[in-house]
Design a protein around this motif. Sequence first.
Motif, PDB file in Angstrom:
ATOM      1  N   VAL A  14      -6.110  19.627 -16.306  1.00  0.00           N
ATOM      2  CA  VAL A  14      -6.178  19.238 -14.900  1.00  0.00           C
ATOM      3  C   VAL A  14      -5.179  20.091 -14.122  1.00  0.00           C
ATOM      4  O   VAL A  14      -3.994  20.134 -14.460  1.00  0.00           O
ATOM      5  N   PRO A  15      -5.614  20.796 -13.079  1.00  0.00           N
ATOM      6  CA  PRO A  15      -4.714  21.683 -12.333  1.00  0.00           C
ATOM      7  C   PRO A  15      -3.487  20.951 -11.807  1.00  0.00           C
ATOM      8  O   PRO A  15      -3.554  19.765 -11.437  1.00  0.00           O
ATOM      9  N   LEU A  16      -2.358  21.647 -11.754  1.00  0.00           N
ATOM     10  CA  LEU A  16      -1.109  21.036 -11.313  1.00  0.00           C
ATOM     11  C   LEU A  16      -1.210  20.515  -9.880  1.00  0.00           C
ATOM     12  O   LEU A  16      -0.702  19.445  -9.564  1.00  0.00           O
ATOM     13  N   TYR A  17      -1.882  21.274  -9.010  1.00  0.00           N
ATOM     14  CA  TYR A  17      -1.983  20.818  -7.618  1.00  0.00           C
ATOM     15  C   TYR A  17      -2.729  19.498  -7.541  1.00  0.00           C
ATOM     16  O   TYR A  17      -2.402  18.630  -6.732  1.00  0.00           O
ATOM     17  N   PHE A  18      -3.734  19.318  -8.433  1.00  0.00           N
ATOM     18  CA  PHE A  18      -4.522  18.089  -8.431  1.00  0.00           C
ATOM     19  C   PHE A  18      -3.687  16.923  -8.958  1.00  0.00           C
ATOM     20  O   PHE A  18      -3.780  15.798  -8.449  1.00  0.00           O
ATOM     21  N   GLN A  19      -2.858  17.176  -9.976  1.00  0.00           N
ATOM     22  CA  GLN A  19      -1.968  16.134 -10.482  1.00  0.00           C
ATOM     23  C   GLN A  19      -1.010  15.660  -9.388  1.00  0.00           C
ATOM     24  O   GLN A  19      -0.767  14.456  -9.229  1.00  0.00           O
ATOM     25  N   ILE A  20      -0.460  16.620  -8.636  1.00  0.00           N
ATOM     26  CA  ILE A  20       0.467  16.272  -7.552  1.00  0.00           C
ATOM     27  C   ILE A  20      -0.255  15.466  -6.480  1.00  0.00           C
ATOM     28  O   ILE A  20       0.242  14.443  -6.010  1.00  0.00           O
ATOM     29  N   ALA A  21      -1.425  15.935  -6.066  1.00  0.00           N
ATOM     30  CA  ALA A  21      -2.176  15.239  -5.018  1.00  0.00           C
ATOM     31  C   ALA A  21      -2.510  13.813  -5.432  1.00  0.00           C
ATOM     32  O   ALA A  21      -2.414  12.878  -4.626  1.00  0.00           O
ATOM     33  N   GLU A  22      -2.912  13.614  -6.697  1.00  0.00           N
ATOM     34  CA  GLU A  22      -3.240  12.271  -7.182  1.00  0.00           C
ATOM     35  C   GLU A  22      -2.036  11.337  -7.094  1.00  0.00           C
ATOM     36  O   GLU A  22      -2.155  10.181  -6.682  1.00  0.00           O
ATOM     37  N   GLN A  23      -0.858  11.837  -7.493  1.00  0.00           N
ATOM     38  CA  GLN A  23       0.338  10.995  -7.486  1.00  0.00           C
ATOM     39  C   GLN A  23       0.806  10.698  -6.063  1.00  0.00           C
ATOM     40  O   GLN A  23       1.259   9.581  -5.766  1.00  0.00           O
ATOM     41  N   PHE A  24       0.696  11.665  -5.185  1.00  0.00           N
ATOM     42  CA  PHE A  24       0.990  11.431  -3.774  1.00  0.00           C
ATOM     43  C   PHE A  24       0.048  10.361  -3.211  1.00  0.00           C
ATOM     44  O   PHE A  24       0.466   9.445  -2.500  1.00  0.00           O
ATOM     45  N   GLU A  25      -1.252  10.478  -3.535  1.00  0.00           N
ATOM     46  CA  GLU A  25      -2.233   9.542  -3.007  1.00  0.00           C
ATOM     47  C   GLU A  25      -1.945   8.123  -3.475  1.00  0.00           C
ATOM     48  O   GLU A  25      -2.026   7.170  -2.696  1.00  0.00           O
ATOM     49  N   ARG A  26      -1.608   7.961  -4.767  1.00  0.00           N
ATOM     50  CA  ARG A  26      -1.278   6.633  -5.281  1.00  0.00           C
ATOM     51  C   ARG A  26      -0.083   6.041  -4.542  1.00  0.00           C
ATOM     52  O   ARG A  26      -0.050   4.843  -4.230  1.00  0.00           O
ATOM     53  N   ALA A  27       0.930   6.897  -4.260  1.00  0.00           N
ATOM     54  CA  ALA A  27       2.122   6.425  -3.565  1.00  0.00           C
ATOM     55  C   ALA A  27       1.803   5.979  -2.138  1.00  0.00           C
ATOM     56  O   ALA A  27       2.400   5.023  -1.622  1.00  0.00           O
ATOM     57  N   ILE A  28       0.864   6.651  -1.502  1.00  0.00           N
ATOM     58  CA  ILE A  28       0.460   6.259  -0.143  1.00  0.00           C
ATOM     59  C   ILE A  28      -0.334   4.961  -0.180  1.00  0.00           C
ATOM     60  O   ILE A  28      -0.102   4.047   0.607  1.00  0.00           O
ATOM     61  N   VAL A  29      -1.284   4.861  -1.114  1.00  0.00           N
ATOM     62  CA  VAL A  29      -2.139   3.680  -1.196  1.00  0.00           C
ATOM     63  C   VAL A  29      -1.338   2.434  -1.555  1.00  0.00           C
ATOM     64  O   VAL A  29      -1.570   1.349  -1.007  1.00  0.00           O
ATOM     65  N   ASP A  30      -0.372   2.562  -2.491  1.00  0.00           N
ATOM     66  CA  ASP A  30       0.384   1.364  -2.899  1.00  0.00           C
ATOM     67  C   ASP A  30       1.580   1.071  -1.996  1.00  0.00           C
ATOM     68  O   ASP A  30       2.311   0.104  -2.219  1.00  0.00           O
ATOM     69  N   GLY A  31       1.784   1.906  -0.959  1.00  0.00           N
ATOM     70  CA  GLY A  31       2.836   1.624   0.010  1.00  0.00           C
ATOM     71  C   GLY A  31       4.195   2.183  -0.330  1.00  0.00           C
ATOM     72  O   GLY A  31       5.167   1.952   0.400  1.00  0.00           O
ATOM     73  N   THR A  32       4.295   2.926  -1.438  1.00  0.00           N
ATOM     74  CA  THR A  32       5.579   3.551  -1.775  1.00  0.00           C
ATOM     75  C   THR A  32       6.021   4.472  -0.646  1.00  0.00           C
ATOM     76  O   THR A  32       7.206   4.560  -0.317  1.00  0.00           O
ATOM     77  N   ILE A  33       5.057   5.170  -0.064  1.00  0.00           N
ATOM     78  CA  ILE A  33       5.314   5.971   1.140  1.00  0.00           C
ATOM     79  C   ILE A  33       4.615   5.267   2.289  1.00  0.00           C
ATOM     80  O   ILE A  33       3.402   5.052   2.258  1.00  0.00           O
ATOM     81  N   ALA A  34       5.360   4.898   3.307  1.00  0.00           N
ATOM     82  CA  ALA A  34       4.827   4.095   4.401  1.00  0.00           C
ATOM     83  C   ALA A  34       4.150   4.964   5.458  1.00  0.00           C
ATOM     84  O   ALA A  34       4.475   6.149   5.609  1.00  0.00           O
ATOM     85  N   PRO A  35       3.193   4.388   6.213  1.00  0.00           N
ATOM     86  CA  PRO A  35       2.576   5.119   7.326  1.00  0.00           C
ATOM     87  C   PRO A  35       3.628   5.628   8.302  1.00  0.00           C
ATOM     88  O   PRO A  35       4.575   4.906   8.644  1.00  0.00           O
ATOM     89  N   GLY A  36       3.480   6.874   8.723  1.00  0.00           N
ATOM     90  CA  GLY A  36       4.418   7.472   9.655  1.00  0.00           C
ATOM     91  C   GLY A  36       5.599   8.152   8.994  1.00  0.00           C
ATOM     92  O   GLY A  36       6.336   8.905   9.641  1.00  0.00           O
ATOM     93  N   GLU A  37       5.806   7.902   7.704  1.00  0.00           N
ATOM     94  CA  GLU A  37       6.937   8.489   7.004  1.00  0.00           C
ATOM     95  C   GLU A  37       6.700   9.973   6.745  1.00  0.00           C
ATOM     96  O   GLU A  37       5.576  10.408   6.489  1.00  0.00           O
ATOM     97  N   ARG A  38       7.773  10.747   6.830  1.00  0.00           N
ATOM     98  CA  ARG A  38       7.667  12.179   6.554  1.00  0.00           C
ATOM     99  C   ARG A  38       7.853  12.445   5.070  1.00  0.00           C
ATOM    100  O   ARG A  38       8.556  11.718   4.383  1.00  0.00           O
TER     101      ARG A  38
END
Length: 245
Positions: A14-38
Motif C-alpha cells: 500500500v503506497p505510503l501516501y495512501f497510508q498517511i491519508a487513511e490515518q488522517f481521515e480516521r483522525a478527522i472522522v473520530d474527532g481527534t482533529i476537530a473541524p477548523g483545526e490546522r
Amino acid sequence: MAGPKFVLDRSSPVPLYFQIAEQFERAIVDGTIAPGERINNEVALAAELGLSRPTMRQAIQVLVDKGMLVRKRGVGTQVVHGKIRRSVELTSLFDDLVAAGKQPRTDVISVGKVPADEDVARELQLMRGADVWSLERLRWVDREPLALMHNYIPVDVVDLAAVDLAETGLYALLRDSGVVMRVARQRIGARGATPEEGRLLGERKGAPLLSMQRTAYDDAGRAVEYGRHAYRPDLYAFELTLVDR
C-alpha cells in the motif's frame, strides 16, 4: 497544529501516501482533529516522517479532493467545518444501489473462463492467454436497464461458477471469499453505444454512454478485478467533490 501519530509500514504494498491519508481521515472522522483545526504544513510533516515532500503533498491532496481538508492562503491547511463526509469506500454498483435504498436486479448474460487478451492480462498482471473468469451482467433499477458490466477475475481469486451472481453482488462475493479490497485505479469517460449495448440498455446505436474502467487491488497489492462498464447517463452519474484552493 494538529496531526495524528502516524504508523507507516514501509514494507507494505500500500503506497505510503495512501497510508498517511487513511490515518488522517480516521483522525478527522473520530474527532481527534476537530473541524477548523490546522494541520502541520507538508514540509514539517515530511521531515517528521522521513518522507519526501511530494509524497506528503499527495496524501494531503487525497483529503482535499474528498472535501475533508481545505488549503487557505495565509492560514494553511485546515479541517473543513461542518458535517464530515463518510469515508469513501471501494464499493460496487450493487453496494451503492442497496445503500441508496434501491432494489437492484441483475441479469447474468455470460459467465465462464476465457483466455486473457492483452488488455486484460496487463490490467490483472497476468500472462497473455492465462485463464480468467469473464462475467457480463445487465444491472436494472426501478425497472430500467441501468448498466452493462463486464468484469474479469483471476481464476485463483474466486470460483464464479459456485454462486448465483444474479442474487449476489460481485464485491460482496469477493469480500465473503476473504479478499480485502484496498485500492483501485479508475478511469471515467464517455462514448457511443454499440448496437448490442443499445439493444440491452434500451438506447439507439451511437447514443452517449458513460464509461468506466476499474482495476481493483487487494491488501497484498494483487490485482483481483478488472471491470469495463457502460452506464445510461440519464439514470446514473459519477459525482466528485471539488474544493477551491
